[in-house]
Scaffold this active site. Structure first.
Site, short mmCIF file in Angstrom:
data_model
loop_
_atom_site.label_atom_id
_atom_site.label_comp_id
_atom_site.label_asym_id
_atom_site.label_seq_id
_atom_site.Cartn_x
_atom_site.Cartn_y
_atom_site.Cartn_z
N LYS A 1 5.69 5.55 7.92
CA LYS A 1 5.17 4.57 8.89
C LYS A 1 6.30 4.04 9.75
O LYS A 1 7.35 3.62 9.23
CB LYS A 1 4.51 3.39 8.17
CG LYS A 1 3.31 3.77 7.33
CD LYS A 1 2.77 2.58 6.56
CE LYS A 1 1.57 2.98 5.71
NZ LYS A 1 1.06 1.87 4.91
N HIS B 1 0.81 -1.21 0.00
CA HIS B 1 0.00 0.00 0.00
C HIS B 1 0.85 1.27 0.00
O HIS B 1 1.95 1.29 0.54
CB HIS B 1 -0.91 0.03 1.24
CG HIS B 1 -1.79 -1.17 1.34
ND1 HIS B 1 -2.14 -1.72 2.54
CD2 HIS B 1 -2.40 -1.94 0.39
CE1 HIS B 1 -2.93 -2.76 2.34
NE2 HIS B 1 -3.09 -2.92 1.04
N ASP C 1 -6.19 -5.99 -2.19
CA ASP C 1 -4.84 -6.47 -2.46
C ASP C 1 -4.80 -7.44 -3.63
O ASP C 1 -3.79 -7.53 -4.33
CB ASP C 1 -4.25 -7.09 -1.20
CG ASP C 1 -4.02 -6.06 -0.11
OD1 ASP C 1 -4.02 -4.84 -0.42
OD2 ASP C 1 -3.85 -6.45 1.05
N TYR D 1 1.43 0.37 14.03
CA TYR D 1 2.18 1.36 13.28
C TYR D 1 1.68 2.76 13.55
O TYR D 1 0.50 3.00 13.76
CB TYR D 1 2.20 1.06 11.78
CG TYR D 1 0.90 0.74 11.09
CD1 TYR D 1 0.35 1.61 10.17
CD2 TYR D 1 0.24 -0.46 11.33
CE1 TYR D 1 -0.82 1.31 9.49
CE2 TYR D 1 -0.93 -0.78 10.65
CZ TYR D 1 -1.46 0.11 9.74
OH TYR D 1 -2.61 -0.19 9.08
#
Length: 186
Positions: free
Chosen positions: A70, A61, A167, A130
């Site tokens: 991140k 992503h 995905d 995250y």
């Protein structure tokens, strides 16, 4: 805290100091002052947590605009975490780095804005945390195919991964419109 550079510019492995004894351990999972001093970001806008079972693969992503940096780590279990350089003009465009992150090694990975990110779960379950530097914006999210042969990620999978619909519809990096990619110069 130990910070290790990877072969992708800006992608860094963080090994926090862990203080342990027979009762367990203590560590700072993030400290603004220490991370800034190490050249890592100090401003995050959101913390996220996902729980997945073995064989789940999430990614690859990215967002543009609202590109997210991140800081990722595992609270329970183990994942194989991947960052792919998709920054226009980058000397490492299309290359990837993969790192095992686990509740045992307590490593973190900093994935700067402009890279694609994903992970697969290699333990029975994993709690994956995250911190992100910009808000989630589904209208500008993109997904690079997890199995793009031009990237060639060596995922530690013995069977086909379990994927979300999003995905499964990821596209090859070479098919992404250039305006979807952040510039390396940015």
């Amino acid at each position: 805290m130990n910070v290790i550079d990877t072969e992708l510019p800006g992608v860094r492995i963080v090994e926090p100091k862990v203080f342990g004894d027979e009762r367990g351990f203590f560590m700072e999972s993030w400290n603004r002052e220490r991370y800034l001093a190490a050249g890592l970001p100090g401003d995050f806008v959101q913390d996220n947590l996902s729980c997945s079972r073995r064989g789940v693969l999430r990614g690859l992503h990215f967002q543009n605009p609202n590109a997210q940096g991140k800081l990722v780590y595992v609270l329970q279990g183990e994942v194989f975490d991947v960052a792919v350089d998709i920054r226009r003009g980058s000397p490492t465009f299309g290359r990837w780095v993969g790192v095992l992150l686990s509740s045992d090694n307590r490593r973190q990975l900093w994935v700067p804005p402009g890279l694609a990110h994903g992970f697969c779960v290699t333990s029975e379950t994993a709690l994956f945390a995250y911190k992100v530097t910009d808000r989630y914006n589904p209208a500008v999210e993109g997904t690079v195919a997890w199995d793009d042969p031009d990237i060639g990620i060596d995922w530690p999978l013995s069977v086909a991964p379990e994927l979300s619909a999003k995905d499964r519809e990821g596209i090859r990096l070479r098919d992404l419109a250039e305006d979807r990619l952040l510039s390396y110069a940015d």
